[in-house]
Design a protein around this motif. Structure first.
Motif, PDB file in Angstrom:
ATOM      1  N   ILE A  43      33.957  50.891  55.971  1.00 26.32           N
ATOM      2  CA  ILE A  43      34.647  49.375  56.563  1.00 26.32           C
ATOM      3  C   ILE A  43      34.311  49.848  57.837  1.00 26.32           C
ATOM      4  CG2 ILE A  43      36.830  50.990  56.775  1.00 26.32           C
ATOM      5  CD1 ILE A  43      36.315  46.838  56.288  1.00 26.32           C
TER       6      ILE A  43
ATOM      7  N   SER B 160      41.898  47.456  53.621  1.00 26.35           N
ATOM      8  CA  SER B 160      39.537  47.588  54.163  1.00 26.35           C
ATOM      9  C   SER B 160      39.726  47.596  52.875  1.00 26.35           C
ATOM     10  CB  SER B 160      39.647  49.163  55.161  1.00 26.35           C
ATOM     11  OG  SER B 160      40.290  49.081  56.330  1.00 26.35           O
TER      12      SER B 160
ATOM     13  N   ILE C  54      37.692  39.490  56.549  1.00 25.26           N
ATOM     14  CA  ILE C  54      37.843  40.805  58.062  1.00 25.26           C
ATOM     15  C   ILE C  54      38.340  40.503  59.015  1.00 25.26           C
ATOM     16  CG2 ILE C  54      36.555  42.619  59.288  1.00 25.26           C
ATOM     17  CD1 ILE C  54      34.177  43.336  57.607  1.00 25.26           C
TER      18      ILE C  54
END
Length: 147
Positions: free
Chosen positions: A20, A61, A78
């Protein structure tokens, strides 16, 4: 996306953290590792916030990373699931700041975090007073020089 086993850190969540971090910063896992601070940053976060909160962030994530089939989907996921989510937004912003500036809540993590901040790579510069550009570097024009 596939989360690959990174180095020899046996913590499953470390791999998610690195994956991430790559997506949040735009720097590859190898570039992040080359700072020499990846494990330090991971441990620092674990010591700064509640483990359950950090694990929730990493689980969100992981889901984002696993379900994205291409870069556009990843970027949108995201944005919508991490950056627009009040439960994960602050941690994501702090992770970005950590990598770029070497700070967590306004304080440097350690002596190296200032020197290894990604901001210096983005600016094609060096951290003043910490890493000099090298002998005769003044002879080379800056990367984005118009002169």
């Amino acid at each position: 996306m596939i989360i690959n086993k990174i180095l020899n850190v046996d913590d499953y969540y470390y791999d998610v953290f690195m994956a991430i971090s790559e997506s949040l910063t735009g720097f590859s896992v190898n570039e992040l590792q080359s700072t020499g601070l990846a494990e330090t940053y991971y441990q620092h976060i674990l010591n700064q916030i509640e483990m359950a909160t950090f694990i929730d962030f990493l689980n969100v994530s992981k889901n984002v990373l696993d379900n994205a089939e291409n870069k556009d989907q990843l970027k949108n996921a995201i944005s919508s699931q991490i950056m627009d989510n009040p439960a994960t937004q602050q941690i994501a912003q702090s992770v970005i700041t950590l990598w770029y500036l070497g700070t967590w809540e306004g304080a440097y993590v350690n002596d190296r975090s200032y020197k290894e901040g990604l901001v210096w790579n983005v600016m094609h510069a060096h951290p003043p007073g910490a890493k000099q550009p090298g002998f005769k570097s003044w002879e080379t024009k800056p990367v984005n020089s118009n002169s």
